[in-house]
Motif scaffolding. Structure first.
Motif, PDB file in Angstrom:
ATOM      1  N   MET A 379       0.841  -1.198   0.000  1.00 44.85           N
ATOM      2  CA  MET A 379       0.000   0.000   0.000  1.00 44.85           C
ATOM      3  C   MET A 379       0.875   1.248   0.000  1.00 44.85           C
ATOM      4  N   PRO A 380       0.616   2.214  -0.865  1.00 45.53           N
ATOM      5  CA  PRO A 380       1.436   3.429  -0.891  1.00 45.53           C
ATOM      6  C   PRO A 380       1.322   4.234   0.398  1.00 45.53           C
ATOM      7  N   ILE A 381       0.142   4.221   1.022  1.00 39.38           N
ATOM      8  CA  ILE A 381      -0.036   4.834   2.338  1.00 39.38           C
ATOM      9  C   ILE A 381      -0.464   3.719   3.286  1.00 39.38           C
ATOM     10  N   LYS A 382       0.364   3.446   4.249  1.00 39.80           N
ATOM     11  CA  LYS A 382       0.134   2.319   5.144  1.00 39.80           C
ATOM     12  C   LYS A 382      -1.025   2.598   6.098  1.00 39.80           C
ATOM     13  N   PRO A 383      -1.594   1.563   6.693  1.00 40.20           N
ATOM     14  CA  PRO A 383      -2.629   1.771   7.710  1.00 40.20           C
ATOM     15  C   PRO A 383      -2.118   2.665   8.838  1.00 40.20           C
ATOM     16  N   LYS A 384      -3.055   3.305   9.533  1.00 39.73           N
ATOM     17  CA  LYS A 384      -2.653   4.232  10.599  1.00 39.73           C
ATOM     18  C   LYS A 384      -1.932   3.498  11.733  1.00 39.73           C
ATOM     19  N   ARG A 385      -2.520   2.404  12.195  1.00 42.08           N
ATOM     20  CA  ARG A 385      -1.841   1.589  13.205  1.00 42.08           C
ATOM     21  C   ARG A 385      -0.866   0.655  12.511  1.00 42.08           C
ATOM     22  N   SER A 386       0.127   0.226  13.248  1.00 40.56           N
ATOM     23  CA  SER A 386       1.046  -0.789  12.734  1.00 40.56           C
ATOM     24  C   SER A 386       0.344  -2.144  12.724  1.00 40.56           C
ATOM     25  N   VAL A 387       0.855  -3.042  11.905  1.00 42.54           N
ATOM     26  CA  VAL A 387       0.290  -4.387  11.791  1.00 42.54           C
ATOM     27  C   VAL A 387       1.383  -5.393  12.124  1.00 42.54           C
ATOM     28  N   LEU A 388       1.088  -6.287  13.051  1.00 44.32           N
ATOM     29  CA  LEU A 388       2.044  -7.302  13.496  1.00 44.32           C
ATOM     30  C   LEU A 388       1.574  -8.671  13.008  1.00 44.32           C
ATOM     31  N   PHE A 389       2.503  -9.415  12.417  1.00 48.55           N
ATOM     32  CA  PHE A 389       2.212 -10.767  11.954  1.00 48.55           C
ATOM     33  C   PHE A 389       2.939 -11.751  12.872  1.00 48.55           C
ATOM     34  N   VAL A 390       2.173 -12.624  13.514  1.00 46.65           N
ATOM     35  CA  VAL A 390       2.730 -13.586  14.458  1.00 46.65           C
ATOM     36  C   VAL A 390       2.375 -14.983  13.954  1.00 46.65           C
ATOM     37  N   VAL A 391       3.362 -15.671  13.412  1.00 45.39           N
ATOM     38  CA  VAL A 391       3.181 -17.025  12.885  1.00 45.39           C
ATOM     39  C   VAL A 391       3.760 -17.974  13.927  1.00 45.39           C
ATOM     40  N   VAL A 392       2.900 -18.801  14.524  1.00 45.50           N
ATOM     41  CA  VAL A 392       3.290 -19.491  15.753  1.00 45.50           C
ATOM     42  C   VAL A 392       3.501 -20.984  15.559  1.00 45.50           C
ATOM     43  N   THR A 393       4.273 -21.517  16.472  1.00 37.82           N
ATOM     44  CA  THR A 393       4.547 -22.942  16.557  1.00 37.82           C
ATOM     45  C   THR A 393       3.662 -23.565  17.639  1.00 37.82           C
ATOM     46  N   GLY A 394       3.607 -24.896  17.663  1.00 34.33           N
ATOM     47  CA  GLY A 394       3.030 -25.623  18.789  1.00 34.33           C
ATOM     48  C   GLY A 394       1.538 -25.470  19.006  1.00 34.33           C
ATOM     49  N   GLU A 395       0.776 -25.013  18.014  1.00 31.87           N
ATOM     50  CA  GLU A 395      -0.677 -24.920  18.206  1.00 31.87           C
ATOM     51  C   GLU A 395      -1.274 -26.292  18.417  1.00 31.87           C
ATOM     52  N   GLU A 396      -0.816 -27.252  17.622  1.00 31.63           N
ATOM     53  CA  GLU A 396      -1.368 -28.597  17.705  1.00 31.63           C
ATOM     54  C   GLU A 396      -1.013 -29.287  19.020  1.00 31.63           C
ATOM     55  N   LYS A 397      -0.081 -28.746  19.769  1.00 29.43           N
ATOM     56  CA  LYS A 397       0.325 -29.324  21.054  1.00 29.43           C
ATOM     57  C   LYS A 397      -0.386 -28.658  22.225  1.00 29.43           C
ATOM     58  N   GLY A 398      -1.319 -27.745  21.937  1.00 25.07           N
ATOM     59  CA  GLY A 398      -2.040 -27.081  23.011  1.00 25.07           C
ATOM     60  C   GLY A 398      -1.907 -25.578  23.002  1.00 25.07           C
ATOM     61  N   LEU A 399      -1.880 -24.960  21.820  1.00 28.16           N
ATOM     62  CA  LEU A 399      -1.767 -23.493  21.665  1.00 28.16           C
ATOM     63  C   LEU A 399      -0.492 -22.974  22.321  1.00 28.16           C
ATOM     64  N   LEU A 400       0.589 -23.722  22.228  1.00 26.28           N
ATOM     65  CA  LEU A 400       1.772 -23.415  23.031  1.00 26.28           C
ATOM     66  C   LEU A 400       2.571 -22.226  22.514  1.00 26.28           C
ATOM     67  N   GLY A 401       2.764 -22.134  21.197  1.00 30.80           N
ATOM     68  CA  GLY A 401       3.547 -21.020  20.661  1.00 30.80           C
ATOM     69  C   GLY A 401       2.875 -19.685  20.908  1.00 30.80           C
ATOM     70  N   SER A 402       1.560 -19.638  20.726  1.00 34.28           N
ATOM     71  CA  SER A 402       0.840 -18.385  20.983  1.00 34.28           C
ATOM     72  C   SER A 402       0.799 -18.081  22.472  1.00 34.28           C
ATOM     73  N   SER A 403       0.691 -19.110  23.300  1.00 30.37           N
ATOM     74  CA  SER A 403       0.729 -18.900  24.751  1.00 30.37           C
ATOM     75  C   SER A 403       2.073 -18.316  25.159  1.00 30.37           C
ATOM     76  N   TYR A 404       3.145 -18.829  24.564  1.00 30.83           N
ATOM     77  CA  TYR A 404       4.469 -18.295  24.891  1.00 30.83           C
ATOM     78  C   TYR A 404       4.566 -16.822  24.493  1.00 30.83           C
ATOM     79  N   PHE A 405       4.110 -16.514  23.275  1.00 24.44           N
ATOM     80  CA  PHE A 405       4.177 -15.117  22.832  1.00 24.44           C
ATOM     81  C   PHE A 405       3.331 -14.223  23.724  1.00 24.44           C
ATOM     82  N   ALA A 406       2.118 -14.655  24.064  1.00 22.44           N
ATOM     83  CA  ALA A 406       1.227 -13.829  24.877  1.00 22.44           C
ATOM     84  C   ALA A 406       1.805 -13.567  26.262  1.00 22.44           C
TER      85      ALA A 406
END
Length: 564
Positions: A379-406
């Motif tokens: 986009m030539p003019i980016k969104p007003k807020r920043s955008v964070l992309f979080v691609v996580v590991t260990g979801e199939e083991k119990g949401l573990l990668g996202s739990s660690y990040f959170a």
């Protein structure tokens, strides 16, 4: 598909596959989808999404199991694409250098030692030793190598406590120094999403530990058998369990005072209730009929034993950002998440194929996240807020990668204003609506509906509340960090009147979910994938460009429980 042994996979073939996949991301779209002129974004490119899925679901990656070489190849692919787009790394410092894209997560991998699981009920007429796999299941302990406990037992109904909904299964019951026995599930009159949290194993274990229990037995009920059979659960009994490690090398979320536990088959549990105050058959009937179930002391002691062995593995989350254009709002972030891992290699059934490729679970979600990142980055003019992309590991083991990040965010959690999670969008038909699990809890519901409407897509209510999907994917980790979140999926309505999206979803769950057939030979509709990426991007823009950040609804259960 058949696979070659890993030592026969040539390096040059991997490089060739990666080159072809990344090159395809710059092709002209076969079926371009125009975004709204107000966004100034590029066209959605269905070929990009196809290239991403074909790479991530290729046999070379061997099912992307957490901590495996195949998962790391997938992580490197995502990193490479983020770099190609010019995104800013928002992971951790690596080797003292500037920020990297990776956030390494350390896991303790726990194996139950073969032949060590034991559950004995010490009855009035002698000991009853239950048979492992057929009558009870048990996991290894992530905290100790040897676990052994003999203690009295007490029945606590479902083992739930919620002041908001008037349940306390521990009221007037002393469980200190005892093994609690609880039914699986929770009362039916609890709302679906709130009930899923209240009745989760983590919450039940926490309450038991806080009341002084030393062990936890869960009974598999006839009601639960109708949803998921004991035999099905037993197929995964010997699968190693993962826990992420804190900086002090402690497995996160475990209750150290609960020394051992077991999951007992519905008929085998009868031995615990013979001569007890209430009959187990009556308790099962009350569970099925949703009538009141009260706790009481059981007449027997139980011995639970097992031995465990541990390994430590690491696996990364991949984190990157697009900086916002507003001088003030750019310090706040809209978070897109998707899990990169799948379940790896397994043998079951008569199929010679051993690789669980996870084309739709969740290569499709990651592919759509990557296309969303491209659209926003160009986009030539980016969104007003920043955008964070979080691609996580260990979801199939119990949401573990996202739990660690959170719990260990690489940015202050107060700067994360909302999460939109992508997990298994069923891009097998031309969908006419989307489902945003969790949309009723915050102002994100109106935001999603407004954004989807701009591209002629409806927002529908949860068509399967009994599944309680709100607590079963990575957005739930963000919710528990106090961040308003939704889990976005394709809806059950189709633009083709001859297609019933609900039937397609049901067929996928029955015949392909977590099976070898979840691969690129499925009839994936890449036009639908492009449309889903467009909706996803529009939702992100709507959140990013609004003056006010999303808010929990006043009095909402999750808002009151977890809000920052």
């Amino acid at each position: 598909m058949n696979i070659l042994p890993s030592n026969m996979i040539k390096k040059f073939s991997l490089i060739a596959v990666a080159f072809i996949a990344l090159s395809a991301c710059n092709k002209s779209p076969t079926t371009p989808v125009n975004t709204s002129s107000e966004t100034g974004a590029s066209q959605v490119n269905a070929d990009n999404i196809k290239a991403h899925i074909e790479f991530l679901a290729d046999d070379t990656l061997q099912g992307r199991d957490t901590g495996s070489n195949g998962y790391q190849i997938a992580a490197n692919y995502v990193k490479s694409y983020f770099k190609q787009l010019g995104l800013t790394p928002k992971g951790e410092n690596i080797g003292g250098d500037s920020e990297g894209f990776e956030q390494q997560v350390r896991f303790r991998k726990t194996y139950l030692v073969d032949g060590s699981a034991s559950a004995v009920i010490h009855g009035l007429k002698g000991d009853v030793e239950l048979e492992y796999i057929n009558q009870f299941l048990m996991s290894g302990s992530s905290l100790q190598n040897e676990s052994a406990i003999t203690a009295p037992t007490v029945f606590v109904g479902y083992g739930v406590i919620t002041e908001e909904f008037g349940y306390n299964d521990y009221e007037n019951i002393d469980v200190k120094g005892k093994i609690v026995v609880a039914l699986t599930g929770r009362p039916d009159d609890l709302p679906s999403e709130e009930g899923a949290h209240i009745g989760s194993s983590a919450e039940k274990s926490r309450h038991a530990a806080e009341h002084g229990a030393v062990g936890f037995i869960t009974i598999h009920t006839p009601k639960r058998e109708l949803v998921r059979s004991f035999e099905k659960s037993a197929q995964y009994a010997n699968t190693p369990r993962l826990s992420w490690l804190t900086k002090d090398d402690v497995p996160f979320g475990k209750q150290p005072t609960l020394i051992s536990g077991a999951y007992i088959q519905q008929d085998a549990a009868q031995a615990l209730f013979e001569g007890a105050e209430f009959n187990l058959a009556d308790i099962y009937a009350a569970d099925s009929n949703n009538t009141v179930i009260k706790g009481f002391n059981l007449p027997y002691q139980v011995t639970l034993k097992n031995n465990s062995r541990h390994e430590q593995i690491t696996s990364p989350n991949i984190i990157a950002a697009i900086e916002g254009s507003d001088a003030k709002l750019k310090n706040e972030y809209v978070v897109f998440s998707a899990h990169l891992d799948h379940i790896g290699i397994s043998s079951h059934g008569d199929s010679e194929d051993t690789i669980n490729n996870g084309a739709l679970d969740n290569a499709s979600g990651v592919a759509i996240l990557l296309e969303t990142a491209r659209l926003l980055a160009e986009m030539p003019i980016k969104p007003k807020r920043s955008v964070l992309f979080v691609v996580v590991t260990g979801e199939e083991k119990g949401l573990l990668g996202s739990s660690y990040f959170a719990n260990n965010p690489t940015l202050p959690v107060t700067q994360l204003v909302a999460n939109v999670n992508l997990d298994m969008p069923l891009i097998l038909y031309p969908f006419a609506d989307v489902i945003a699990f969790g949309s009723t809890h915050s102002t994100l519901g109106n935001i999603v509906a407004t954004a989807a409407k701009k591209v002629d897509i409806e927002l529908s209510e949860d068509p399967m509340p009994e599944q309680a999907l709100f607590t079963r994917s990575d957005h739930y980790s963000f919710v528990k960090a106090g961040i308003p979140s939704v889990f976005l999926m394709t809806g059950f309505k189709s633009t083709d009147e001859n297609i019933d999206g609900g039937e397609v979803f049901g067929d996928f769950l029955k015949n392909h979910y977590h099976q070898h057939s979840d691969e690129i030979t499925l009839p994936i509709n890449y036009q639908a994938a492009a449309n889903f990426a467009l909706v996803n991007m529009m939702i992100g823009l709507e959140i990013a460009n609004q003056t006010a950040r999303p808010q929990w609804h006043v009095g909402d259960f999750f808002g009151l429980t977890f809000a920052q």
